[in-house]
Design a protein around this motif. Structure first.
Motif, PDB file in Angstrom:
ATOM      1  N   THR A 135      24.120 -18.050 -19.678  1.00 15.82           N
ATOM      2  CA  THR A 135      25.302 -18.756 -20.169  1.00 15.82           C
ATOM      3  C   THR A 135      24.903 -19.679 -21.317  1.00 15.82           C
ATOM      4  O   THR A 135      23.732 -20.001 -21.502  1.00 15.82           O
ATOM      5  N   GLN A 192      26.825 -24.017 -11.017  1.00 16.96           N
ATOM      6  CA  GLN A 192      25.535 -24.560 -11.460  1.00 16.96           C
ATOM      7  C   GLN A 192      25.281 -25.940 -10.875  1.00 16.96           C
ATOM      8  O   GLN A 192      24.144 -26.281 -10.508  1.00 16.96           O
ATOM      9  N   ALA A 250      22.295 -18.430 -15.363  1.00 16.38           N
ATOM     10  CA  ALA A 250      23.311 -18.818 -14.384  1.00 16.38           C
ATOM     11  C   ALA A 250      23.021 -18.196 -13.027  1.00 16.38           C
ATOM     12  O   ALA A 250      23.090 -18.864 -11.996  1.00 16.38           O
TER      13      ALA A 250
END
Length: 207
Positions: free
Chosen positions: A130, A22, A118
């Motif tokens: 997530t 990320q 995500a």
């Protein structure tokens, strides 16, 4: 993080964990917006970030190796997408057993979780969400269902997801929504894209 060439005009970043994915996805998007990076596509996955359409992969790899991604903030820069969810999934008792909670406690936990997309995959418009802690990961069904209806809200591993269309599936069903998640005529076609914050807000069951 390791950078590998892929074909003539692509790079693949191998990351250590989902948080690093990320961080690099956000950093690369930011660098592209400022003109420091040229890439047609930046595609995050569970443990990698793919850059496609890179005119000078060797030069880009050298620049990326010198960058440090900013930490991922938990504060959403944009308003979350609220997904009206009826929590009546048939696997709620199974999830409650795995989490050592009651069904109402499971629903409350899902309602309060700040999810984030995500990455996308499996089917057009399917987003892996997530936000749940690793200890709440749940197994898939031993035998997938031959058909999961469109709009089913489900859990598998550390992820939540929403089936945009009817398909086979082995995730644990916890609810459903009428929100359209993929429309080929919309721009972008997918309602949920990487980085989007998401909340599974409660909607009352229809009588």
């Amino acid at each position: 993080m390791r950078i590998r060439p892929v074909g003539a005009h692509a790079l693949l970043l191998d990351c250590d964990d989902p948080d690093q994915v990320q961080a690099w996805r956000a950093e690369l998007w930011r660098r592209r917006e400022t003109g420091e990076l040229t890439a047609t596509e930046i595609v995050p996955a569970a443990a990698t970030v793919l850059l496609d359409g890179v005119p000078d992969p060797a030069g880009a790899a050298a620049r990326i190796a010198g960058w440090t991604p900013r930490p991922v903030t938990t504060t959403a820069a944009v308003d979350p997408v609220e997904v009206p969810t009826v929590y009546d999934g048939e696997d709620l008792p199974v999830v409650a057993g795995h989490w050592a909670m009651t069904v109402p406690e499971v629903v409350d936990r899902l309602r309060r979780t700040e999810f984030r997309v995500a990455f996308c995959g499996f089917a057009p418009g399917f987003a892996y969400l997530t936000g749940l802690p690793a200890e709440l990961a749940v197994p898939r069904l031993a035998t997938p269902r031959p058909r999961v209806p469109a709009g089913a809200v489900a859990l598998a591993g550390p992820y939540a997801g929403i089936y945009p269309t009817a398909s086979p599936g082995g995730w644990l069903l916890v609810g459903r929504t009428d929100l359209v998640l993929f429309d080929v005529h919309a721009d972008p076609p997918a309602r949920l894209t990487p980085g989007t914050p998401v909340r599974l807000v409660s909607r009352e069951r229809e009588e």
